[in-house]
Write an enzyme that holds these catalytic residues in place. Sequence first.
Site, PDB file in Angstrom:
ATOM      1  N   ASP A  57      10.286   3.611  -0.618  1.00  0.00           N
ATOM      2  CA  ASP A  57      11.293   4.132  -1.534  1.00  0.00           C
ATOM      3  C   ASP A  57      10.526   4.885  -2.616  1.00  0.00           C
ATOM      4  O   ASP A  57       9.315   5.122  -2.479  1.00  0.00           O
ATOM      5  CB  ASP A  57      12.196   3.016  -2.082  1.00  0.00           C
ATOM      6  CG  ASP A  57      11.494   2.066  -3.028  1.00  0.00           C
ATOM      7  OD1 ASP A  57      10.266   2.191  -3.248  1.00  0.00           O
ATOM      8  OD2 ASP A  57      12.172   1.176  -3.558  1.00  0.00           O
ATOM      9  N   CYS A  70       7.811  -0.707  -1.154  1.00  0.00           N
ATOM     10  CA  CYS A  70       8.732  -0.499  -2.271  1.00  0.00           C
ATOM     11  C   CYS A  70       8.107  -1.133  -3.505  1.00  0.00           C
ATOM     12  O   CYS A  70       6.928  -1.496  -3.480  1.00  0.00           O
ATOM     13  CB  CYS A  70      10.137  -1.020  -1.979  1.00  0.00           C
ATOM     14  SG  CYS A  70      10.329  -2.803  -1.827  1.00  0.00           S
ATOM     15  N   THR A  82       8.333  -4.067  -4.971  1.00  0.00           N
ATOM     16  CA  THR A  82       7.799  -5.404  -4.716  1.00  0.00           C
ATOM     17  C   THR A  82       7.545  -5.666  -3.237  1.00  0.00           C
ATOM     18  O   THR A  82       6.774  -6.553  -2.892  1.00  0.00           O
ATOM     19  CB  THR A  82       8.789  -6.492  -5.195  1.00  0.00           C
ATOM     20  OG1 THR A  82      10.001  -6.370  -4.447  1.00  0.00           O
ATOM     21  CG2 THR A  82       9.052  -6.394  -6.688  1.00  0.00           C
ATOM     22  N   HIS A  99       0.758 -16.381  13.421  1.00  0.00           N
ATOM     23  CA  HIS A  99       1.746 -17.454  13.543  1.00  0.00           C
ATOM     24  C   HIS A  99       3.166 -16.968  13.805  1.00  0.00           C
ATOM     25  O   HIS A  99       3.940 -17.680  14.451  1.00  0.00           O
ATOM     26  CB  HIS A  99       1.755 -18.310  12.275  1.00  0.00           C
ATOM     27  CG  HIS A  99       0.489 -19.063  12.057  1.00  0.00           C
ATOM     28  ND1 HIS A  99       0.379 -20.054  11.117  1.00  0.00           N
ATOM     29  CD2 HIS A  99      -0.731 -18.981  12.650  1.00  0.00           C
ATOM     30  CE1 HIS A  99      -0.853 -20.549  11.143  1.00  0.00           C
ATOM     31  NE2 HIS A  99      -1.535 -19.911  12.058  1.00  0.00           N
ATOM     32  N   HIS A 119       2.744 -21.512  18.600  1.00  0.00           N
ATOM     33  CA  HIS A 119       3.530 -20.613  17.757  1.00  0.00           C
ATOM     34  C   HIS A 119       4.593 -19.854  18.558  1.00  0.00           C
ATOM     35  O   HIS A 119       5.602 -19.427  18.004  1.00  0.00           O
ATOM     36  CB  HIS A 119       2.628 -19.620  17.024  1.00  0.00           C
ATOM     37  CG  HIS A 119       1.574 -20.282  16.203  1.00  0.00           C
ATOM     38  ND1 HIS A 119       1.864 -21.009  15.068  1.00  0.00           N
ATOM     39  CD2 HIS A 119       0.232 -20.357  16.368  1.00  0.00           C
ATOM     40  CE1 HIS A 119       0.745 -21.487  14.556  1.00  0.00           C
ATOM     41  NE2 HIS A 119      -0.261 -21.111  15.329  1.00  0.00           N
TER      42      HIS A 119
END
Length: 146
Positions: free
Chosen positions: A8, A65, A67, A98, A133
């Site tokens: 963004d 972005c 965060t 994982h 996993h």
Amino acid sequence: MKVSIASDHAGFEQKQMLVAHLQGAGHQVIDRGPDSDDRVDYPDFAELVAKDVVSGQAQRGVLVCGTGIGMAIAANKVDGIRAANIVSAEFAALTREHNDANVITVSGRFVSEEENRKIVDTFLSTEFAGGRHAGRVEKIMALEGK
């Protein structure tokens, strides 16, 4: 590896850096935008990258972005995506080993360019561990459509 990437406005500068870094490392890059740091809505770009990954047009996706959180939430709404918001190279390795993550999101505001390069490199070079996993990832994917 073929990588789809987008951002963004808050992640635009780091996306540009990561595109150049990925191309310099020999990866094929699909840059889904934006083309400037003008304000945009991150779900629009998360969807483009997520759809590239689930369609097989790209093997992995990278989203940037402010965060990384909003991009992860949006990308995970697309069936077949396992996106994780990553803040360290160690977490990048673990989400591949994982969780078999196929998209990562990173912060363009709170994580340095150097760390984001390490995160992306680790994400692209780490294989899924499988084994114990694999069943967990199958259970995650079975949650789609419920």
